[in-house]
Design an enzyme around this catalytic site. Structure first.
Site, PDB file in Angstrom:
ATOM      1  N   PHE A  57       0.859  -1.175   0.000  1.00  0.00           N
ATOM      2  CA  PHE A  57       0.000   0.000   0.000  1.00  0.00           C
ATOM      3  C   PHE A  57       0.896   1.225   0.000  1.00  0.00           C
ATOM      4  CE2 PHE A  57      -4.459   1.079   1.631  1.00  0.00           C
ATOM      5  CZ  PHE A  57      -5.076   0.371   0.619  1.00  0.00           C
TER       6      PHE A  57
ATOM      7  N   GLN B 163      -7.193  15.086   4.368  1.00  0.00           N
ATOM      8  CA  GLN B 163      -6.632  14.301   3.281  1.00  0.00           C
ATOM      9  C   GLN B 163      -7.557  14.310   2.071  1.00  0.00           C
ATOM     10  OE1 GLN B 163      -6.114   9.775   3.494  1.00  0.00           O
ATOM     11  NE2 GLN B 163      -4.068  10.635   3.548  1.00  0.00           N
TER      12      GLN B 163
ATOM     13  N   HIS C   3      -8.188  12.409  -1.321  1.00  0.00           N
ATOM     14  CA  HIS C   3      -7.823  11.145  -1.950  1.00  0.00           C
ATOM     15  C   HIS C   3      -7.624  11.359  -3.440  1.00  0.00           C
ATOM     16  CE1 HIS C   3      -7.742   6.961  -3.097  1.00  0.00           C
ATOM     17  NE2 HIS C   3      -7.666   6.628  -1.821  1.00  0.00           N
TER      18      HIS C   3
ATOM     19  N   LEU D 238     -15.137   6.664  -4.047  1.00  0.00           N
ATOM     20  CA  LEU D 238     -13.722   6.346  -3.992  1.00  0.00           C
ATOM     21  C   LEU D 238     -13.333   5.120  -4.811  1.00  0.00           C
ATOM     22  CD1 LEU D 238     -11.073   6.939  -2.079  1.00  0.00           C
ATOM     23  CD2 LEU D 238     -11.752   4.751  -1.177  1.00  0.00           C
TER      24      LEU D 238
ATOM     25  N   GLU E  43      -7.194   2.708  -3.125  1.00  0.00           N
ATOM     26  CA  GLU E  43      -5.768   2.705  -3.333  1.00  0.00           C
ATOM     27  C   GLU E  43      -5.302   1.308  -3.730  1.00  0.00           C
ATOM     28  OE1 GLU E  43      -4.025   5.087  -0.581  1.00  0.00           O
ATOM     29  OE2 GLU E  43      -2.005   4.344  -0.800  1.00  0.00           O
TER      30      GLU E  43
ATOM     31  N   ARG F 102      -0.681   9.865  -0.396  1.00  0.00           N
ATOM     32  CA  ARG F 102      -1.858  10.437  -1.041  1.00  0.00           C
ATOM     33  C   ARG F 102      -1.743  11.905  -1.385  1.00  0.00           C
ATOM     34  NH1 ARG F 102      -6.368   7.134   2.403  1.00  0.00           N
ATOM     35  NH2 ARG F 102      -5.961   5.243   1.257  1.00  0.00           N
TER      36      ARG F 102
ATOM     37  N   HIS G 176     -11.319  13.282   1.746  1.00  0.00           N
ATOM     38  CA  HIS G 176     -11.397  11.865   2.080  1.00  0.00           C
ATOM     39  C   HIS G 176     -11.327  11.601   3.579  1.00  0.00           C
ATOM     40  CE1 HIS G 176     -11.099   7.639   1.676  1.00  0.00           C
ATOM     41  NE2 HIS G 176      -9.847   7.551   2.058  1.00  0.00           N
TER      42      HIS G 176
ATOM     43  N   ARG H 116      -2.351  10.932   6.639  1.00  0.00           N
ATOM     44  CA  ARG H 116      -2.602   9.551   7.024  1.00  0.00           C
ATOM     45  C   ARG H 116      -2.191   8.608   5.906  1.00  0.00           C
ATOM     46  NH1 ARG H 116      -6.911   5.625   6.141  1.00  0.00           N
ATOM     47  NH2 ARG H 116      -7.855   7.033   4.655  1.00  0.00           N
TER      48      ARG H 116
HETATM   49  C1  FAD Z   1     -14.524   5.739   0.897  1.00  0.00           C
HETATM   50  C2  FAD Z   1     -13.579   5.540   2.032  1.00  0.00           C
HETATM   51  C3  FAD Z   1     -12.616   4.542   1.955  1.00  0.00           C
HETATM   52  C4  FAD Z   1     -11.732   4.327   3.006  1.00  0.00           C
HETATM   53  N1  FAD Z   1     -10.825   3.316   2.900  1.00  0.00           N
HETATM   54  C5  FAD Z   1     -10.003   3.062   3.939  1.00  0.00           C
HETATM   55  C6  FAD Z   1      -9.092   1.988   3.897  1.00  0.00           C
HETATM   56  O1  FAD Z   1      -9.014   1.265   2.925  1.00  0.00           O
HETATM   57  N2  FAD Z   1      -8.297   1.752   4.950  1.00  0.00           N
HETATM   58  C7  FAD Z   1      -8.356   2.512   6.061  1.00  0.00           C
HETATM   59  O2  FAD Z   1      -7.633   2.235   6.980  1.00  0.00           O
HETATM   60  N3  FAD Z   1      -9.230   3.543   6.141  1.00  0.00           N
HETATM   61  C8  FAD Z   1     -10.056   3.848   5.112  1.00  0.00           C
HETATM   62  N4  FAD Z   1     -10.923   4.891   5.193  1.00  0.00           N
HETATM   63  C9  FAD Z   1     -11.025   5.660   6.411  1.00  0.00           C
HETATM   64  C10 FAD Z   1     -11.869   4.937   7.442  1.00  0.00           C
HETATM   65  O3  FAD Z   1     -12.805   4.124   6.807  1.00  0.00           O
HETATM   66  C11 FAD Z   1     -12.638   5.882   8.328  1.00  0.00           C
HETATM   67  O4  FAD Z   1     -11.782   6.775   8.885  1.00  0.00           O
HETATM   68  C12 FAD Z   1     -13.309   5.131   9.436  1.00  0.00           C
HETATM   69  O5  FAD Z   1     -14.144   4.147   8.922  1.00  0.00           O
HETATM   70  C13 FAD Z   1     -14.102   5.999  10.351  1.00  0.00           C
HETATM   71  O6  FAD Z   1     -14.742   5.170  11.294  1.00  0.00           O
HETATM   72  P1  FAD Z   1     -15.497   5.722  12.529  1.00  0.00           P
HETATM   73  O7  FAD Z   1     -15.932   4.584  13.332  1.00  0.00           O
HETATM   74  O8  FAD Z   1     -14.674   6.748  13.178  1.00  0.00           O
HETATM   75  O9  FAD Z   1     -16.731   6.495  11.914  1.00  0.00           O
HETATM   76  P2  FAD Z   1     -17.965   6.016  11.024  1.00  0.00           P
HETATM   77  O10 FAD Z   1     -17.826   4.661  10.530  1.00  0.00           O
HETATM   78  O11 FAD Z   1     -18.235   7.110  10.060  1.00  0.00           O
HETATM   79  O12 FAD Z   1     -19.134   5.961  12.062  1.00  0.00           O
HETATM   80  C14 FAD Z   1     -19.711   7.087  12.631  1.00  0.00           C
HETATM   81  C15 FAD Z   1     -20.828   6.634  13.505  1.00  0.00           C
HETATM   82  O13 FAD Z   1     -21.269   7.689  14.303  1.00  0.00           O
HETATM   83  C16 FAD Z   1     -22.651   7.822  14.239  1.00  0.00           C
HETATM   84  N5  FAD Z   1     -22.966   9.215  14.487  1.00  0.00           N
HETATM   85  C17 FAD Z   1     -22.463  10.308  13.868  1.00  0.00           C
HETATM   86  N6  FAD Z   1     -22.992  11.408  14.394  1.00  0.00           N
HETATM   87  C18 FAD Z   1     -23.829  11.028  15.377  1.00  0.00           C
HETATM   88  C19 FAD Z   1     -24.683  11.706  16.269  1.00  0.00           C
HETATM   89  N7  FAD Z   1     -24.769  13.028  16.264  1.00  0.00           N
HETATM   90  N8  FAD Z   1     -25.427  11.000  17.125  1.00  0.00           N
HETATM   91  C20 FAD Z   1     -25.357   9.638  17.116  1.00  0.00           C
HETATM   92  N9  FAD Z   1     -24.571   8.959  16.301  1.00  0.00           N
HETATM   93  C21 FAD Z   1     -23.825   9.635  15.432  1.00  0.00           C
HETATM   94  C22 FAD Z   1     -23.015   7.308  12.879  1.00  0.00           C
HETATM   95  O14 FAD Z   1     -24.315   6.833  12.884  1.00  0.00           O
HETATM   96  C23 FAD Z   1     -22.034   6.177  12.708  1.00  0.00           C
HETATM   97  O15 FAD Z   1     -22.534   5.016  13.315  1.00  0.00           O
HETATM   98  C24 FAD Z   1     -11.807   5.133   4.148  1.00  0.00           C
HETATM   99  C25 FAD Z   1     -12.761   6.129   4.218  1.00  0.00           C
HETATM  100  C26 FAD Z   1     -13.638   6.355   3.171  1.00  0.00           C
HETATM  101  C27 FAD Z   1     -14.632   7.451   3.267  1.00  0.00           C
END
Ligand code: FAD
Ligand code: HEM
Ligand code: SF4
Ligand code: F3S
Ligand code: FES
Lengths: 138, 285, 609, 121
Positions: free
Chosen positions: C113, C233, C235, C245, C248, C281, C346, C381
């Site tokens: 990666f 970041q 992407h 997206l 990568e 990136r 991203h 990142r």
């Molecule tokens: C398209 C894409 C591809 C990616 N690919 C990779 C990858 O290959 N490898 C990697 O390491 N990272 C990757 N990332 C980054 C990584 O996926 C994210 O940073 C990570 O999933 C974020 O997870 P999280 O649990 O913090 O938030 P999220 O999964 O976004 O979850 C947020 C949660 O909070 C809840 N929430 C939000 N606001 C409130 C509120 N006010 N009240 C109650 N609940 C709320 C939502 O309902 C949700 O359940 C990618 C990101 C994207 C967008």
């Protein structure tokens, strides 16, 4: 506060156009199956006349069994019903075979095609058998 | 922090907050009307949406109705884009679930022109117009396009949808082994995004509320076929899906397979489980 | 009022992991999420999860790569903790049934990666995040952890002591989206924010529509500082029309970038002579935009990503879902033609300031996942480092909140960790308009018990929602669009002082308009109009914080490029940009970067690929 | 969860037997149709002809099996269909009882007829 609206199943059952081949196959298979059961009961009922046959009449060829069957066969409507029965049976058999293949997990991605094939073959077989069935009454 | 220009909102005469609010709102909604006009005129084409509306609390909406929206069309526009346009420009009370816009969150399964589809994955250009959008059939409508998913979740949970191996490797940093073939076998089944489209399309599920339904059975398949779990657990899994409202209810109507936005061969998986349980039962007969 | 030991707000990867960890620690946990857990945006992650699993690989190398990727703005204790714990977490996931892609011998596959010195990215096809999210949700179901789904958390119950470090958090106020009921979640031991990213501050983003930075805004207004928000970041490979997206992974497997003249520009123009397409990136994003700006872009907008030479079999095996994405969202057949791509927002490197155990400076308030900033990503990142971050720090936050035994943190938190006061010339005043005593913090030190404090917060929230529902006014969509537009125009990959200032002005205007916002939908049933209106406020706060940080940081580091300052300036800028809400008049200050790790000290070096 | 469904009866066997009978029926039903409509035209059926065929032990037992499998397959199919349409509880039990009795009567009567036709006993 949190009321909700139940659109029920009736509405969607009314939307025939939105049905897909698999669903039509299911409905037709059901229908034909039920008709066949119905026929099975009737069939045995009619054949039951055989139990009352006395050997003498049978030898003369005018026992109740023979007369019942033959008089029924003289009615055009019965002939048409028979054709219907054939159609129903053929479709049920063909689609039944299709279903057996589905159960074995074979050709699942062609299930719609095989349904259409069952329909077409049913039609062809029915047409082909018309002369035989109508023979003697027309 | 210092500020270069101190920008005071200067109002010559005192206005009440309500007055200001109304003025600003008036101003903006005027702009918005112009914007819509402009959008519609500059678009090469416009499309009509007919959207199901219902809200138990709002007068005029307690009785379900259809509303029409005219939306400027552009290439690549999805049904979700069109709905968002309608909501953000015409009627902000138009309600539907959505989040990812890329067919992974499973929020926006809708009944579009008579078929269960994901709004974000359906191109407006591929549909007959006007486009009729309704909530998923066979589920209670909470409001507009939002249906109550609870029952669907309950069915999913009923198959014990979690990995539960007979035993795990001892070493802390040791993974379980799985052949690539076995992974391949369960691969498609692991794609489910819980959108509920399949359940909504199945006639049997419509008639029998307790039927586990294609998604839940597929979930069971995902675990029952995973070699890492072991045979004891598999027995239990087969018992679950063999229950009265389990796999035998499926009449191979294929609707589920046809509508699944993740192209999971649901009927195939259900059938495989039927055979699997028969095999399993034959052993004891 | 619902009472639990630990309340986890958000049920994406971080929230789920935190809940499981707290549960295993014996706590009574509840997940409160505005989306059903499986709808969280973690499900969109495609590429993979980094962890040093191979015997030839080591956590030290992973830490080193991460530090280098961060452009030396990551804090070493965070990075070390992360790299050490990541392998355990990945194996844990495997034990929970995650369908990882496998080698012939049945072990978990790892692929190269961007920015990694060793192939250490584990993955599950091109849908790694989907599988991670579902696998963990399944474990939550297994443990019978209570989930309040479609509950929107709109306020924290935090005491209003003057210094944020003295404050305590006792719970949160939620709005049941389905019924309109407003109620409190009382947390005996802690509230963990895991609300994900804030991509909605921009209009071209890979983030979900629900990624509105709620957690960041809630914590910020409650007094926990935001850290390094300028590091966003972009992407390099998102589809031009939707922002969807293209992982990568495509480049990891050997995908190639071409400009309009069919040149492999990453090499041709020397953007990254060694790593080429696999450079970090920010490097690739800037390379693409430079190509476009210099007239070598296709349709003046994008470049091409080509994977046809990989062969159908390999593509179908490892990148199948990329084919679907390109087809469904751009109408391009990746087996047949190159895919159009351009940079899009991203990931937010910055976020709520926390230490290695997920604690903010407010007692009882934790944050984990993308909304938090332990500072392991620093200014940039590495791909595949966010998912393991969710696992490592999600689990640590959950464990700590539930009273688990963890080593003492080395990273200081709270405004008192300040090393230097920030100076920045803003064209307009940032922060709240009018109402200075922001309602997030409960009022009156006189409030007797924690429960009363929560009651008070519930009462206030009911009041706020009632007024919003009662009055007519500006529609939130207008305001949100304004912010997103200006951010994408002015605080994008290329940043310039005058532009950032313009953005701040526009944001101010948006804030003023927001004062007049009203909700047209008067219903209490599933009122998304209301929810979006509340979210818009959070989008504004996030956007402003990003713009302020971008204006303040006068150097070019990682993802943050400044026209006026084309160099990384270590002598002056080896420090984190901190922003505290300060009751409505944001205060900017700096906190030093910690380069001394558990086992090694990191020397800033030139970051070349 | 799963306990929420109380019934854990092994329902598979009815599904299975439905398929097995179907396989058998494909052949026999086709044979039946061909013999009685195409080879021997239905209109020409007479007791004597029937007796001649039924007198053969092979044909006789084939027809009896046909009757039993057909009856089972048909009635089981109907029952499954009804259950799938949401038949449950007492109603289901009553229907099951009625169908069983009807089937048994049908088979009994069918056997009587067959015996009469065969003239063997
Ligand atoms: C398209 C894409 C591809 C990616 N690919 C990779 C990858 O290959 N490898 C990697 O390491 N990272 C990757 N990332 C980054 C990584 O996926 C994210 O940073 C990570 O999933 C974020 O997870 P999280 O649990 O913090 O938030 P999220 O999964 O976004 O979850 C947020 C949660 O909070 C809840 N929430 C939000 N606001 C409130 C509120 N006010 N009240 C109650 N609940 C709320 C939502 O309902 C949700 O359940 C990618 C990101 C994207 C967008
Ligand atoms: C000749 C070959 C036959 C074949 C291959 C066949 C096949 C099948 C199959 C596979 C099913 C199961 C469908 C399902 O559960 O999804 C079925 C159902 C059924 N069959 Fe047959 N069948 C045959 C003959 C008959 C006969 C002779 C009768 C009547 C006596 C009959 C009556 C039925 C009925 C009533 C059903 C149930 C329909 C429903 O779902 O409601 N079948 N058949
Ligand atoms: S199986 Fe397919 S249609 Fe059904 S819920 Fe899963 S993704 Fe949706
Ligand atoms: S539509 Fe229903 S009947 Fe079976 S094949 Fe699918 S579950
Ligand atoms: S918006 Fe997520 S699946 Fe359509």
């Amino acid at each position: 506060m949190s009321q909700s609206y139940d659109r029920g199943t009736v509405e969607s059952f009314g939307r025939w156009l939105e049905f897909k081949p698999g669903m039509w196959a299911w409905i037709l298979h059901k229908l034909t199956g039920w008709i066949l059961v119905g026929y099975l009961f009737t069939h045995i009922a009619v054949l039951s006349t055989a139990t009352g046959v006395d050997p003498a009449a049978a030898a003369a060829g005018n026992d109740i069994y023979t007369t019942t069957l033959q008089s029924l066969e003289e009615l055009l409507i019965v002939r048409f019903l028979e054709i219907g029965l054939l159609t129903v049976a053929v479709f049920h058999i063909l689609n039944g075979i299709r279903l057996l293949f589905v159960d074995l997990g074979l050709g699942l991605d062609r299930q719609d095609v095989s349904f259409y094939v069952s329909l077409i073959m049913t039609a062809l077989i029915t047409l082909a058998s018309l002369p035989t069935f109508l023979g003697g009454v027309l | 922090m210092s500020t270069e220009i101190q920008q005071e909102t200067e109002t010559t005469e005192e206005q009440s907050p309500e007055q200001i609010r109304e003025e600003v709102a008036e101003d903006l909604s005027e702009k918005r009307r112009e914007q819509i006009q402009e959008d519609l005129e500059s678009a090469e084409k416009t499309v009509q949406l007919k959207v199901f509306r219902y809200d138990p609390e709002i007068e005029g909406k307690e009785e379900p109705r259809f509303d029409s929206f005219t939306v400027p069309f552009h290439r690549g526009m999805t049904v979700l884009d069109a709905l968002i346009y309608a909501r953000d420009r015409y009627d902000s009370s138009l309600t539907f679930r959505h989040s990812c816009r890329q067919a992974v969150c499973g929020s926006d399964a809708l009944f579009i022109n008579g078929q269960q589809r994901l709004g974000c994955k359906t191109q407006m250009g591929d549909l007959e117009h006007p486009v009729r959008i309704e909530p998923l059939p066979h589920q209670d409508v909470v409001k507009d396009l939002v249906v109550d998913m609870q029952h669907f979740y309950d069915q999913m949970h009923a198959v014990e949808p979690y990995f539960d191996p007979d035993e795990l490797p001892d070493g802390e940093l040791e993974e379980q082994h799985q052949t690539p073939e076995n992974r391949e076998k369960v691969k498609l089944s692991t794609r489910c995004i819980w959108c509920g489209a399949c359940m909504s399309s199945c006639n049997i599920a419509a008639g029998d509320n307790e039927y586990l339904g294609p998604a839940a059975i597929n979930k069971a398949y995902r675990f029952a076929m995973d070699e890492r779990e072991g045979s004891d657990r598999k027995q239990e899994r087969l018992r679950i899906i063999e229950q009265e409202h389990g796999v035998w209810r499926c009449q191979t109507q294929f609707s589920c397979t046809e509508v699944c936005p993740k192209d999971i061969p649901l009927t195939e998986h259900i059938q495989a489980l039927k055979r699997e349980s028969i095999k399993n039962n034959l052993k004891f007969w | 009022m619902y009472k639990h030991d630990v309340i986890v707000v958000g049920a994406g990867g971080a929230g789920l992991r935190a809940a499981i960890a707290a549960h295993e620690e014996g706590a009574d946990v509840a997940l409160v999420s505005k989306l059903h857990p499986v709808r969280s945006h973690t499900g969109a992650a495609e590429g993979g999860i980094n962890a040093a699993l191979h015997p030839e690989d080591s956590w030290e190398l992973h830490a080193y790569d991460t530090m280098k990727g961060s452009d030396y703005l990551g804090d070493a204790p965070a990075i070390d903790t992360f790299a050490k714990q990541a392998p355990d977490e990945v194996i844990q996931l495997e034990h929970w049934g995650m369908p990882f892609s496998r080698e012939e011998d049945g072990t978990v596959s790892q692929r190269p990666f961007g920015g990694l010195s060793h192939p250490r990215t584990t993955y599950a096809g091109a849908e790694t995040g989907h599988h991670l999210l579902h696998t963990m949700y399944e474990q939550v179901v297994k443990r019978g952890i209570e989930v309040y789904d479609e509950w929107y958390v709109s306020r924290l119950a935090v005491t209003d002591h003057d210094r944020p470090e003295d404050r305590e958090c006792y719970g949160a106020v939620g709005y049941d989206i389905k019924t309109g009921e407003i109620d409190g979640f009382y947390a005996r031991d802690g509230v963990i924010l895991a609300t994900g990213g804030n991509g909605q501050a921009f209009d071209h983003t890979t983030n979900a529509i629900a990624n509105t930075g709620d957690g960041q805004a809630l914590a910020y207004r409650a007094g926990a500082p935001l850290e390094d928000m300028e590091f966003v970041q972009f992407h390099p490979t998102t589809l031009p029309s939707t922002g969807v997206l293209i992982s990568e992974g495509v480049r990891g497997e050997g995908g190639i970038l071409y400009n309009d003249e069919e040149e492999r520009f990453m090499f041709e123009y020397g953007y990254a002579n060694n790593e080429g397409e696999l450079a970090s990136r920010d490097v690739v994003s800037r390379a693409e935009l430079t190509e476009v700006n210099e007239g070598r872009g296709i349709e003046d907008e994008y470049v091409h990503l080509d994977m046809r030479h990989l062969g159908e079999e390999r593509i179908l095996d490892r990148l199948e879902n990329i084919l679907h994405l390109a087809e469904d969202f751009e109408g391009t057949d990746g087996l047949d033609e190159p895919m159009p791509v351009k940079p899009g927002q991203h990931y937010q490197m910055g976020g709520i300031e926390v230490n290695e155990n997920g604690q903010t400076c407010i007692d009882g308030l934790y944050a984990a996942g993308e909304c938090a900033c332990v500072s392991m990503h620093g200014s940039n990142r590495l791909g595949g480092n966010a998912l393991p971050e969710l696992l490592v720090f999600g689990s640590r936050a959950g464990q700590h909140a539930a009273g688990g035994d963890l080593t003492d943190p080395e990273i200081p938190t709270g405004p008192s960790a300040e090393s230097e006061d920030g100076e920045v010339d803003t064209p307009v005043e940032p922060g709240s308009v009018g109402d200075r005593s922001d309602p997030v913090v409960a009022d009156g030190g006189a409030v007797a018990t924690p429960e009363e404090l929560l009651e008070e917060a519930i009462r206030k929230e009911r009041e706020r929602v009632d007024t919003m529902l009662e009055r007519d006014g500006v529609n939130h969509a207008e305001v949100r669009e304004k912010v997103q537009k200006t951010m994408t125009e002015n605080v994008n990959v290329f940043r310039e002082e005058s532009n950032i200032k313009q953005a701040l002005k526009d944001i101010r205007e948006a804030r003023e308009q927001y004062q007049h916002v009203g909700v047209a939908d008067k219903s209490r049933t599933y009122n998304t109009d209301l929810i979006h209106t509340i979210e818009t406020r959070n989008v504004i706060d996030n956007a402003e914080a990003i713009a302020l940080g971008a204006l303040a940081r006068e150097e070019f580091r990682g993802a943050h490029w400044r026209k006026e300052y084309q160099e990384r300036r270590d002598d002056e800028w080896l420090k984190h940009t901190m922003l505290s809400w300060n009751g409505g008049t944001p205060n900017l200050y700096y906190k030093p970067v910690i380069l001394e790790g558990h086992e090694q000290t990191y020397e800033p070096k030139e970051r070349s690929y | 969860m799963a306990e929420h469904y109380s019934s854990f009866e092994h329902k598979g066997w009815r599904w299975f037997v439905q398929r097995i009978t179907a396989v058998f029926l494909v052949g026999v039903l086709a044979f039946h149709f061909i013999t009685l409509h195409f080879v021997n035209h239905a209109a020409e059926i007479s007791f004597a002809g029937t007796e001649a065929r039924m007198g053969q032990i092979g044909y006789f037992s084939l027809m009896v099996t046909f009757l039993i499998t057909g009856a089972f397959h048909g009635v089981n199919g109907v029952y499954n269909g009804l259950v799938n349409m949401g038949l449950k509880g007492t109603q289901k039990k009553i229907v099951a009882a009625i169908l069983t009795i009807a089937t048994l009567l049908l088979i009994a009567q069918g056997l009587r007829v067959a015996v009469a036709m065969s003239g063997m006993f």
